[in-house]
Design a protein around this motif. Structure first.
Motif, PDB file in Angstrom:
ATOM      1  N   HIS A 101       0.703  -1.252  -0.184  1.00  0.00           N
ATOM      2  CA  HIS A 101      -0.003  -0.068  -0.064  1.00  0.00           C
ATOM      3  C   HIS A 101       0.784   1.473  -0.055  1.00  0.00           C
ATOM      4  O   HIS A 101       0.331   2.351   0.463  1.00  0.00           O
ATOM      5  CB  HIS A 101      -1.035   0.057   0.993  1.00  0.00           C
ATOM      6  N   VAL A 102       1.930   1.116  -0.742  1.00  0.00           N
ATOM      7  CA  VAL A 102       2.956   2.382  -0.525  1.00  0.00           C
ATOM      8  C   VAL A 102       2.204   3.376  -1.452  1.00  0.00           C
ATOM      9  O   VAL A 102       2.343   4.676  -1.007  1.00  0.00           O
ATOM     10  CB  VAL A 102       4.366   2.078  -0.681  1.00  0.00           C
ATOM     11  N   GLY A 103       1.283   3.167  -2.280  1.00  0.00           N
ATOM     12  CA  GLY A 103       0.708   4.286  -2.944  1.00  0.00           C
ATOM     13  C   GLY A 103      -0.517   5.125  -2.341  1.00  0.00           C
ATOM     14  O   GLY A 103      -0.299   6.188  -2.686  1.00  0.00           O
ATOM     15  N   TYR A 104      -0.836   4.451  -1.265  1.00  0.00           N
ATOM     16  CA  TYR A 104      -1.527   5.263  -0.329  1.00  0.00           C
ATOM     17  C   TYR A 104      -0.691   6.476   0.179  1.00  0.00           C
ATOM     18  O   TYR A 104      -1.224   7.799   0.511  1.00  0.00           O
ATOM     19  CB  TYR A 104      -2.196   4.572   0.936  1.00  0.00           C
ATOM     20  N   VAL A 105       0.508   6.389   0.380  1.00  0.00           N
ATOM     21  CA  VAL A 105       1.392   7.298   0.741  1.00  0.00           C
ATOM     22  C   VAL A 105       1.524   8.577   0.124  1.00  0.00           C
ATOM     23  O   VAL A 105       1.301   9.730   0.276  1.00  0.00           O
ATOM     24  CB  VAL A 105       2.740   6.797   1.470  1.00  0.00           C
ATOM     25  N   PHE A 106       1.810   8.073  -1.407  1.00  0.00           N
ATOM     26  CA  PHE A 106       2.081   9.081  -2.346  1.00  0.00           C
ATOM     27  C   PHE A 106       0.711   9.740  -2.561  1.00  0.00           C
ATOM     28  O   PHE A 106       0.806  10.805  -3.113  1.00  0.00           O
ATOM     29  CB  PHE A 106       2.573   8.301  -3.545  1.00  0.00           C
ATOM     30  N   ARG A 107      -0.382   9.054  -2.545  1.00  0.00           N
ATOM     31  CA  ARG A 107      -1.619   9.647  -2.830  1.00  0.00           C
ATOM     32  C   ARG A 107      -1.970  11.189  -1.971  1.00  0.00           C
ATOM     33  O   ARG A 107      -2.797  11.812  -2.191  1.00  0.00           O
ATOM     34  CB  ARG A 107      -2.845   8.959  -2.812  1.00  0.00           C
ATOM     35  N   VAL A 108      -1.350  10.740  -0.720  1.00  0.00           N
ATOM     36  CA  VAL A 108      -1.665  12.074   0.432  1.00  0.00           C
ATOM     37  C   VAL A 108      -0.616  12.966   0.531  1.00  0.00           C
ATOM     38  O   VAL A 108      -0.843  13.861   1.397  1.00  0.00           O
ATOM     39  CB  VAL A 108      -2.183  11.294   1.711  1.00  0.00           C
ATOM     40  N   LYS A 160       9.372  11.776  -7.670  1.00  0.00           N
ATOM     41  CA  LYS A 160       9.637  12.893  -8.404  1.00  0.00           C
ATOM     42  C   LYS A 160       8.170  13.288  -9.038  1.00  0.00           C
ATOM     43  O   LYS A 160       7.988  14.619  -8.944  1.00  0.00           O
ATOM     44  CB  LYS A 160      10.274  12.314  -9.855  1.00  0.00           C
ATOM     45  N   LYS A 161       7.151  12.265  -9.317  1.00  0.00           N
ATOM     46  CA  LYS A 161       5.789  12.864  -9.932  1.00  0.00           C
ATOM     47  C   LYS A 161       5.245  13.699  -8.666  1.00  0.00           C
ATOM     48  O   LYS A 161       4.388  14.430  -8.822  1.00  0.00           O
ATOM     49  CB  LYS A 161       4.855  11.606  -9.941  1.00  0.00           C
ATOM     50  N   ALA A 162       5.532  13.305  -7.339  1.00  0.00           N
ATOM     51  CA  ALA A 162       5.031  14.057  -6.227  1.00  0.00           C
ATOM     52  C   ALA A 162       5.710  15.392  -5.719  1.00  0.00           C
ATOM     53  O   ALA A 162       5.297  16.045  -5.148  1.00  0.00           O
ATOM     54  CB  ALA A 162       4.693  13.114  -5.096  1.00  0.00           C
ATOM     55  N   ALA A 216      11.201   2.764  -8.770  1.00  0.00           N
ATOM     56  CA  ALA A 216       9.477   3.062  -8.955  1.00  0.00           C
ATOM     57  C   ALA A 216       9.461   4.051  -7.780  1.00  0.00           C
ATOM     58  O   ALA A 216       8.327   4.973  -7.958  1.00  0.00           O
ATOM     59  CB  ALA A 216       8.799   1.631  -8.556  1.00  0.00           C
ATOM     60  N   LEU A 217      10.147   3.881  -6.493  1.00  0.00           N
ATOM     61  CA  LEU A 217       9.965   4.815  -5.457  1.00  0.00           C
ATOM     62  C   LEU A 217      10.513   5.999  -5.771  1.00  0.00           C
ATOM     63  O   LEU A 217       9.735   7.212  -5.535  1.00  0.00           O
ATOM     64  CB  LEU A 217      10.632   4.149  -4.075  1.00  0.00           C
ATOM     65  N   LEU A 274       9.506  14.239   1.880  1.00  0.00           N
ATOM     66  CA  LEU A 274       9.919  12.946   1.454  1.00  0.00           C
ATOM     67  C   LEU A 274      11.478  12.969   1.426  1.00  0.00           C
ATOM     68  O   LEU A 274      12.170  13.447   0.066  1.00  0.00           O
ATOM     69  CB  LEU A 274       9.413  12.394   0.276  1.00  0.00           C
ATOM     70  N   CYS A 275      12.336  12.528   2.457  1.00  0.00           N
ATOM     71  CA  CYS A 275      13.768  12.938   2.405  1.00  0.00           C
ATOM     72  C   CYS A 275      14.658  11.873   1.924  1.00  0.00           C
ATOM     73  O   CYS A 275      15.813  11.986   1.280  1.00  0.00           O
ATOM     74  CB  CYS A 275      14.013  13.375   3.597  1.00  0.00           C
ATOM     75  N   ALA A 276      14.034  10.701   1.797  1.00  0.00           N
ATOM     76  CA  ALA A 276      14.916   9.454   1.628  1.00  0.00           C
ATOM     77  C   ALA A 276      13.894   8.130   1.414  1.00  0.00           C
ATOM     78  O   ALA A 276      12.857   7.914   1.887  1.00  0.00           O
ATOM     79  CB  ALA A 276      15.822   9.079   2.835  1.00  0.00           C
TER      80      ALA A 276
END
Length: 126
Positions: free
Chosen positions: A14-21, A49-51, A43-44, A30-32
């Motif tokens: 569910h890492v996508g949930y993190v990126f979505r918010v 970058k997209k975020a 992919a991370l 997001l430092c590291a």
């Protein structure tokens, strides 16, 4: 106001949930990132970058915790390492957001609970 440093371990589940918010949490940086295993962190990095972030990439997630010194870590690595990853972060006083399962064995879960009972400021959830 200084931003809270967020680090990501793993690109599974569910890492996508993190990126979505992230765009809703301007107080986070997001430092590291680290893949948390032998997989590439590409992919991370691409999602970061997209975020709008350019995190430092670490091959070793423990080194990432030590060097980046995040305030919060999101654990989305291999299931069998979740408990270890959480404990290593908690030992460093890093807040943890872990996808399920937090542990695969009851002994691992008890290790996390024990650590929280010993080190938390009364905020541990049983």
């Amino acid at each position: 106001m200084e931003k809270l440093k967020l680090a990501l371990i793993g690109n599974r589940g569910h890492v996508g949930y993190v990126f979505r918010v992230l765009d809703q949490l301007p107080e986070l940086d997001l430092c590291a990132v680290s893949s948390g295993c032998e997989q590439s962190a590409d992919a991370l990095v691409n999602n970061a970058k997209k975020a709008g972030f350019a995190p430092v990439v670490y091959d070793d997630w423990v080194e990432m915790l030590d060097r980046a010194q995040p305030d919060i870590v999101s654990v989305c690595g291999p299931f069998e390492l979740h408990a270890q990853m959480c404990c290593e972060a908690l030992k460093r006083n890093i807040h943890v957001f872990c996808e399920k399962p937090i542990a695969l064995e009851l002994e691992e879960l008890e290790e996390i609970r024990s650590f929280l009972r010993t080190h938390a400021d009364g905020d541990a959830i049983e």
